[in-house]
Design an enzyme around this catalytic site. Sequence first.
Site, short mmCIF file in Angstrom:
data_model
loop_
_atom_site.label_atom_id
_atom_site.label_comp_id
_atom_site.label_asym_id
_atom_site.label_seq_id
_atom_site.Cartn_x
_atom_site.Cartn_y
_atom_site.Cartn_z
CB CYS A 114 10.11 -9.83 -7.47
SG CYS A 114 11.69 -10.00 -6.64
CG HIS A 254 7.75 -13.23 -6.30
ND1 HIS A 254 8.80 -13.79 -7.00
CD2 HIS A 254 8.31 -12.33 -5.44
CE1 HIS A 254 9.92 -13.24 -6.58
NE2 HIS A 254 9.66 -12.36 -5.64
CG ASN A 284 13.01 -13.82 -4.44
OD1 ASN A 284 12.78 -14.00 -5.63
ND2 ASN A 284 12.73 -12.68 -3.83
#
Length: 327
Positions: A114, A254, A284
């Site tokens: 990520c 993020h 996400n």
Amino acid sequence: MKTRAAITAVGGYVPEKVLTNAMLETMVDTTDAWILERTGISERRIAAKGQASSDLAVAAIQDLLRKTSYQPQDIDLIICSTVSPDHVYPATANIIAHKLGATKSWGFDMNAACAGFLYALRTGSQFIESGMHKRVIVVGADVMSCRVDYEDRNTCILFGDGAGCVLLEPTTEEVGIMDSEFAVDGGGAAYLYQKAGGSAFPTSLDTVENKEHFIYQDGKTVFKHAVTGMADITEAVMKRNGLSGDTIAWLVPHQANKRIIDATARRAGLTDDKVMVNIHRYGNTTNGTIPLCLWNWESQLHKGDNLLLAAFGGGFAWGSVYVKWAF
Ligand code: UT7
């Protein structure tokens, strides 16, 4: 005079198909209320059958190029951050360049889970700062839906598909990629990973039957590390650059969990109106989250704005990048 890498354009793409919390309620034992309260997610986008990460990336780059006077042949380098490459090899960046017609570009993939987009952004900036290249595209693209077990309520509610990208060009003004800090801790690898398909656990009938090609996450452990990791590294970059809640225009975090975003913002001394949040719409998207935020907020950004980008993810890998907006 120092040459910096400035972000001079952004692009994005999300697939049309929407997967809502209500739809997930019919697939696994969950509720809209639980998902919203524990994660902040309402819906996410899902790629069409046959749509690979390179397709999402190409659509995002075409969106970016439309805002510039450049053609695909003007690009020197494409760096693609992804955890869902089209194939194990060759690199997805090669396929993107081919589909795009970026005939003069070379390229490669980066994987820092990520945090990948930030790693790729910093890597791309080095090619500009060194004088080696004039136009570098950094694209974060993931089709997470091909990695998700839609029978596992712990993970299937979290992820979505999407791609975002930026163009880096040289500048001698006091704007661009100003500073950064990164960290890895391989001790965290087993808390969020795809176990099989690599050289440690090659694909076999057993790995498929055991669902080892899907995302595994120990959510609680990752959450605990993410909250401190993202806030600590963001604070370190702020301190080194004399930044405070007052002088930062935007936190670009993020988008893994709204509670992690809130914790990072609080530690940075930022009010909610200075934090980019689109997790409710996209979930996400792994490498897509940060550039998709820049894409969504582009019209609200002004030259000279101080942006702090921050991410934490599998690996563990995390980082923060200080960007002074350039246009
Ligand atoms: O982007 C990469 C980095 N990833 C992250 O940063 C993700 C970090 N982790 C998280 O965001 C959170 O840990 C999750 C959203 C994944 C989970 O939230 P949580 O508050 O940590 O829940 P939990 O895993 O502690 O589970 C609490 C309860 C459990 O039930 P019991 O054992 O208390 O009876 C779970 O089984 O919630 C249950 N549960 C669910 N209930 C309804 C887990 N998933 C669901 C679900 N719907 N989808």
